[in-house]
Scaffold this active site. Sequence first.
Site, PDB file in Angstrom:
ATOM      1  N   ASP A  90    -125.163   4.714  59.371  1.00 41.76           N
ATOM      2  CA  ASP A  90    -124.643   4.576  58.216  1.00 41.76           C
ATOM      3  C   ASP A  90    -123.064   4.786  58.397  1.00 41.76           C
ATOM      4  OD1 ASP A  90    -124.229   4.219  55.526  1.00 41.76           O
ATOM      5  OD2 ASP A  90    -125.391   5.917  55.136  1.00 41.76           O
TER       6      ASP A  90
ATOM      7  N   ASP B  72    -127.232  10.739  56.073  1.00 42.84           N
ATOM      8  CA  ASP B  72    -126.911  12.141  55.451  1.00 42.84           C
ATOM      9  C   ASP B  72    -127.586  11.984  53.923  1.00 42.84           C
ATOM     10  OD1 ASP B  72    -125.086  10.327  54.319  1.00 42.84           O
ATOM     11  OD2 ASP B  72    -123.341  11.807  55.029  1.00 42.84           O
TER      12      ASP B  72
ATOM     13  N   THR C 159    -120.699   5.721  55.935  1.00 46.98           N
ATOM     14  CA  THR C 159    -120.251   6.818  55.127  1.00 46.98           C
ATOM     15  C   THR C 159    -120.937   8.190  55.841  1.00 46.98           C
ATOM     16  OG1 THR C 159    -120.075   5.542  53.439  1.00 46.98           O
ATOM     17  CG2 THR C 159    -119.970   8.001  53.045  1.00 46.98           C
TER      18      THR C 159
END
Length: 787
Positions: A301, A536, A303
């Site tokens: 991912d 996250d 970000t």
Amino acid sequence: MTTPMLAGNRGLTAAEVAERVEAGAVNQAKRHTSRPLSAILRANFFTPVNALIGVLALIALTFSDWKQTLFAGVILANIAIGTIQELRAKRTLDKLSLVNQANARVVRDGSTVEIDPAEIVRDDLVAIVPGDRIVVDGPVVESRNLEIDESLLTGEADPVAKAPGDQVQSGSFVVAGTGVFRAEKIGADSYAARLVEEASRFKRANSQLQTAINRFIKLISWLIIPVATLLIISQLADNENWQDSIVSTVAGIVPMIPEGLILLTSVAFAVGIIRLGRRQCLVQELPAIEGLARVDVLCLDKTGTLTEGGMDVEEIRAAGDEASEALAALAAADDSPNPTMQAVSDHLRENGTVDPGWRVIESMPFSSARKWSGVRFTDHGTWLLGAPDVLLSSDDPMALEADMLAAQGLRVLALVTAEEASTTGGASGITPKALVVLRQRLRSTAAATLEYFKEQGVAIKIISGDSPAAVGAVAAQLDVDGAGDTVDARRLPEDPDELAEILENNTIFGRVQPHQKRDFVKALQAKGHTVAMTGDGVNDVLALKDSDLGIAMGSGSPAARSVAQVVLLDDEFATLPHVVAEGRRVLGNIERVSNLFLTKTVYAIALAMFVGVGAIIAWIAGGDQLPYPFNPLHQSLLNMFTIGIPAFFLALAPTFDRAKPGFITRVMHFAIPAGLACAIPTFIVYLASLNHGGPRIDTQTTAGITLFSIALAALAIVAKPYTLWKFVLVAACGAAFLTVLSIPILADFYELKLPGAWNTTAALIAIASGIAALILWLVVRPKRHAV
């Protein structure tokens, strides 16, 4: 971050909390990241292998002297090394899990305080914000657009809106809005105990590798029983020397047991846990070490993984004077600002823009599915902030401007007003007001880390909820192959086979929905890949849970951390190469030492069969008794220098090859020919030495030198690829055995002696033939087949 407060209710008082603690109404479902000390000691002391070796040692001691029981030293080694390493791993896990543990927020005496989830008492008011994991069950008493992800409980991917009176259950996660609920079912009465245990329990034997090893041992056990029976019958036929025959029988059975294989497997796993712990990497399940080695696709991912936490506002391109005031009002209305809103708030404050004090009618929190957040104000209408390609029409000049900015690697948000907007019905009547341009902070180590995975043959898939242009721009800055061919996930097919084909041929994906991340994982797995997923946020939970290896960031949401097998506590993406390398080291070395231990088992079974059958034939023919060629003391010496000591060092050596399926097949392809190459020349030279005549010690030494030399050659093959320390290791083992033969006091202790010319010549011929067979079957033949 602010937390919701319950209007008109101050929560429990200190006295009420004390009463409930006294009554035992406390949430006692604590995390157990490791086994208790008693379980560790029990598991290492009381094992079938220890029991069998202990019985054999007792028999040897009864019918011979204490020297013949030295082989039982492996029990002490198993217990000591296994216990010490597991205790070290337990200490590392327990210490790191405290860092990883998320606190709960409860309202007590009119204020919100953070406590350990285990300290929640019945009737506590628990405040929740996006990313929080629900740890106890109870009814909602306040909701501000609260949405809960219950996918881990129901399998339903869509968030569920919660109003006052609705139940929330442990194991679910907050994805949007804020709220307060009353702790009603706690401890064993809630889902938390089971779910948290499953998410974070220390596991020791639940892995493909250990399953394969257990299968080996079970198979060997069935072979040992008839072979040992045959050996016992054949040896006890010698009524005159029946005591020596019993000891020889013990010597034949002991090497059949791969006693150190289980030990070194556990040690390798435990050492891996400790090494990764030093790098601030929490491995929540031991089998995750194995998963690290098998990974061939890594889904990232963007970000929080390729970019650092937080962003900086580059500029605000406003189409009207109200834009800055509206942004300040939106920031003030957000109880739990995400990094984007926090960056906007900081920028406005630095530039002197303060909260204008607009009165709020309704807040619509950000959702990764909607891609926007918004607020309806009393006198200033409805304002939304979100993705330009969602809020703006494609032909809008501001949308075109946003695309150009995104192509430069910038993150762009559109600030708009809307005539109608809701969390369920979308938005309409939109008027563009401004573009908020943010710059993400690329991790300085990201490019080198991605290059490492490319060199190691691990395919990278960058998936993000951001616009394809923005994701592609970041990938281009990191020199990722395929950065110019970013795929818009909104146009991907739903058919799993078509999706898998696109995933195979592309690397960068933008506008990926949370449920699509899980679809990506499943599609790649259907293609036979072992998939690791990093994340996250709450939107990553489903994919983390379904991947072969979930890797969460330590600063991420409790939801992501709780379902991941590996947590990078320092959020350092550059740790991942070390994580993968550690997994490969563990699996590669366990396979290497498995070759050694099972080679020993094969040659021990073969020798026992040869001697057993030969003894029975000799007994029927009325010839001399054929005793087993070794006593237990000889086996202790041979095993120590060809397996025990070298296997311990090889189990901890660096290895960089990715683990491949077919562990059992590969080990058997090595162990069977290697074991036979050891057993057949040893048995032949033993028979020749017996027929030549001379003391029994001569025949035993001749057979021992032959077996040791061929087994040492097998060790040299296993030790590939060669390095200086491996060469020194093999040479030192050979020199140690030669030292024992050469020094009279050591030779007498081990009941050996330097053989004469005839026996030496016979041994050299047998050794040469055995090593030639090893090279032919294990070195030359595999290369020829590879060509």
